[in-house]
Design a protein around this motif. Structure first.
Motif, PDB file in Angstrom:
ATOM      1  N   PRO A 158       0.895  -1.322   0.062  1.00 59.13           N
ATOM      2  CA  PRO A 158      -0.159  -0.046   0.028  1.00 59.13           C
ATOM      3  C   PRO A 158       0.814   1.231   0.062  1.00 59.13           C
ATOM      4  N   VAL A 159       0.513   2.029  -0.984  1.00 59.40           N
ATOM      5  CA  VAL A 159       1.317   3.584  -0.925  1.00 59.40           C
ATOM      6  C   VAL A 159       0.354   4.446  -0.388  1.00 59.40           C
ATOM      7  N   SER A 160       1.210   5.281   0.738  1.00 52.80           N
ATOM      8  CA  SER A 160       0.585   6.392   1.336  1.00 52.80           C
ATOM      9  C   SER A 160       0.641   7.713   0.532  1.00 52.80           C
ATOM     10  N   VAL A 161      -0.483   8.264   0.381  1.00 49.53           N
ATOM     11  CA  VAL A 161      -0.667   9.313  -0.380  1.00 49.53           C
ATOM     12  C   VAL A 161      -0.905  10.624   0.370  1.00 49.53           C
ATOM     13  N   GLY A 162      -1.247  10.433   1.779  1.00 49.46           N
ATOM     14  CA  GLY A 162      -1.485  11.329   2.856  1.00 49.46           C
ATOM     15  C   GLY A 162      -1.985  10.578   3.873  1.00 49.46           C
ATOM     16  N   GLU A 163      -2.372  11.283   5.025  1.00 54.49           N
ATOM     17  CA  GLU A 163      -3.018  10.875   6.167  1.00 54.49           C
ATOM     18  C   GLU A 163      -4.459  11.122   5.945  1.00 54.49           C
ATOM     19  N   THR A 164      -5.193  11.568   5.237  1.00 52.42           N
ATOM     20  CA  THR A 164      -6.532  11.796   4.883  1.00 52.42           C
ATOM     21  C   THR A 164      -7.120  10.862   4.046  1.00 52.42           C
ATOM     22  N   PRO A 165      -8.439  10.687   4.194  1.00 55.17           N
ATOM     23  CA  PRO A 165      -9.203   9.573   3.225  1.00 55.17           C
ATOM     24  C   PRO A 165      -9.083   9.643   1.715  1.00 55.17           C
ATOM     25  N   CYS A 166      -9.119   8.894   1.080  1.00 55.10           N
ATOM     26  CA  CYS A 166      -9.168   8.751  -0.629  1.00 55.10           C
ATOM     27  C   CYS A 166     -10.672   9.240  -0.694  1.00 55.10           C
ATOM     28  N   THR A 178      -1.979   4.162 -15.192  1.00 52.89           N
ATOM     29  CA  THR A 178      -1.793   5.180 -14.140  1.00 52.89           C
ATOM     30  C   THR A 178      -3.173   5.010 -13.537  1.00 52.89           C
ATOM     31  N   VAL A 179      -2.745   5.344 -11.994  1.00 54.33           N
ATOM     32  CA  VAL A 179      -4.101   5.370 -11.193  1.00 54.33           C
ATOM     33  C   VAL A 179      -4.379   6.642 -10.754  1.00 54.33           C
ATOM     34  N   ALA A 180      -5.233   7.619 -10.881  1.00 53.22           N
ATOM     35  CA  ALA A 180      -5.462   8.745 -10.152  1.00 53.22           C
ATOM     36  C   ALA A 180      -6.187   8.940  -9.115  1.00 53.22           C
ATOM     37  N   CYS A 181      -5.715   9.596  -7.991  1.00 54.89           N
ATOM     38  CA  CYS A 181      -6.443   9.576  -6.842  1.00 54.89           C
ATOM     39  C   CYS A 181      -6.389  10.729  -6.026  1.00 54.89           C
ATOM     40  N   THR A 239      -5.323  16.736  -1.924  1.00 52.01           N
ATOM     41  CA  THR A 239      -4.272  16.229  -2.736  1.00 52.01           C
ATOM     42  C   THR A 239      -4.638  15.389  -3.888  1.00 52.01           C
ATOM     43  N   LEU A 240      -3.963  15.632  -5.125  1.00 51.86           N
ATOM     44  CA  LEU A 240      -4.355  14.740  -6.185  1.00 51.86           C
ATOM     45  C   LEU A 240      -2.829  14.058  -6.488  1.00 51.86           C
ATOM     46  N   THR A 243       3.757  -0.418 -10.259  1.00 50.79           N
ATOM     47  CA  THR A 243       4.647  -0.234  -9.167  1.00 50.79           C
ATOM     48  C   THR A 243       4.378   0.302  -8.141  1.00 50.79           C
ATOM     49  N   GLY A 244       3.274   1.315  -8.267  1.00 56.23           N
ATOM     50  CA  GLY A 244       2.878   2.309  -7.020  1.00 56.23           C
ATOM     51  C   GLY A 244       3.844   3.461  -7.094  1.00 56.23           C
ATOM     52  N   ALA A 245       4.751   3.573  -7.970  1.00 62.86           N
ATOM     53  CA  ALA A 245       5.446   4.954  -7.950  1.00 62.86           C
ATOM     54  C   ALA A 245       4.874   5.847  -8.453  1.00 62.86           C
ATOM     55  N   ALA A 246       5.110   7.134  -7.925  1.00 62.97           N
ATOM     56  CA  ALA A 246       4.297   8.634  -8.082  1.00 62.97           C
ATOM     57  C   ALA A 246       4.696   9.113  -9.737  1.00 62.97           C
ATOM     58  N   ARG A 247       4.053   9.308 -10.408  1.00 63.74           N
ATOM     59  CA  ARG A 247       4.280  10.055 -11.677  1.00 63.74           C
ATOM     60  C   ARG A 247       4.786  11.300 -11.479  1.00 63.74           C
ATOM     61  N   PHE A 248       4.517  12.081 -10.597  1.00 65.06           N
ATOM     62  CA  PHE A 248       5.020  13.435 -10.323  1.00 65.06           C
ATOM     63  C   PHE A 248       4.729  13.743  -8.803  1.00 65.06           C
ATOM     64  N   GLU A 249       5.292  14.865  -8.482  1.00 64.95           N
ATOM     65  CA  GLU A 249       4.844  15.215  -7.014  1.00 64.95           C
ATOM     66  C   GLU A 249       3.290  15.507  -6.816  1.00 64.95           C
ATOM     67  N   PRO A 250       2.689  14.908  -5.734  1.00 67.91           N
ATOM     68  CA  PRO A 250       1.414  15.347  -5.615  1.00 67.91           C
ATOM     69  C   PRO A 250       1.120  16.879  -5.704  1.00 67.91           C
ATOM     70  N   VAL A 251      -0.124  16.971  -6.232  1.00 67.72           N
ATOM     71  CA  VAL A 251      -0.631  18.339  -6.667  1.00 67.72           C
ATOM     72  C   VAL A 251      -1.646  18.667  -5.624  1.00 67.72           C
ATOM     73  N   LYS A 252      -1.486  20.080  -5.034  1.00 66.02           N
ATOM     74  CA  LYS A 252      -2.432  20.446  -4.084  1.00 66.02           C
ATOM     75  C   LYS A 252      -3.516  21.333  -4.643  1.00 66.02           C
TER      76      LYS A 252
END
Length: 212
Positions: free
Chosen positions: A124-132, A143-146, A152-153, A160-169
């Motif tokens: 599991p990849v952590s995208v942040g501490e708030t719900p998806c 690609t999976v967009a979340c 956060t986007l 692989t779960g690797a980030a395509r780019f830095e999360p967008v705010k």
């Protein structure tokens, strides 16, 4: 509806002295029962929060309150896989070819699973501490967009779960996410008065649509 509209699938509680849960398939034209499968309840009764049919109509995913996604074959009506999580499930979505399913949890983790074997493709990849709040595969399925409740986007490699780019705010909570048919852009609706269109490769906002 599943399998080109030929089958209706349903799942829920059946009260007969004690509470039980069933997954059922019906013929769309005649409403004849094709299959009925009891769901294992165990020590605690779980609720079904949502249902999703795979693009090929062969599989149905049930998002359940006991932190599991249950996959069913729509032909035989039998459960094929059970995907267990450590946190409350908020979102799920099939890849375009129906071979994978992505899930997002309340503690901000994203996982992509092999829909046939039930094995996660990565931890599991952590995208942040708030719900998806929203989750979607790109048209090619690579690609999976979340979107997350804190605005956060993120875009992850679905293998692989690797980030395509830095999360967008974003300026607000993502309410919906849609890829363009060619997968080059991502349209996000949120609770702000402007909806951004992003370049799906770089994450840069290329345009904003204003609303009243």
């Amino acid at each position: 509806f599943a399998r080109g509209g030929e089958t209706i699938v349903a799942a829920g509680h059946l009260q007969r002295g004690e509470e039980a849960m069933l997954f059922a398939c019906f013929d769309t034209k005649t409403l004849a029962v094709r299959s009925v499968t009891p769901l294992p309840v165990g020590a605690a009764v779980f609720a079904i929060h949502s249902m999703q049919v795979s693009p090929d109509g062969a599989t149905v995913a049930l998002r359940c309150s006991d932190l599991r996604v249950r996959l069913f074959d729509t032909t035989a009506g039998r459960q094929t896989q059970e995907l267990a999580h450590d946190s409350y499930l908020r979102e799920m979505g099939f890849s375009p070819d129906a071979s994978r399913i992505a899930t997002g949890t309340a503690d901000g983790h994203i996982t992509v699973w092999d829909a046939r074997t039930g094995v996660p493709l990565f931890d599991p990849v952590s995208v942040g501490e708030t719900p998806c709040t929203r989750l979607m595969f790109s048209p090619k399925g690579d690609t999976v967009a979340c979107g997350m409740r804190d605005g956060t986007l993120a875009m992850l490699d679905s293998q692989t779960g690797a980030a395509r780019f830095e999360p967008v705010k974003l300026s607000s909570i993502p309410d919906d996410i849609q890829f363009s048919p060619d997968g080059t852009h991502l349209f996000v609706t949120d609770f702000a008065t402007e909806s951004p269109i992003l370049d799906a490769t770089t994450g840069k906002v290329v345009r904003r649509l204003k609303h009243d």
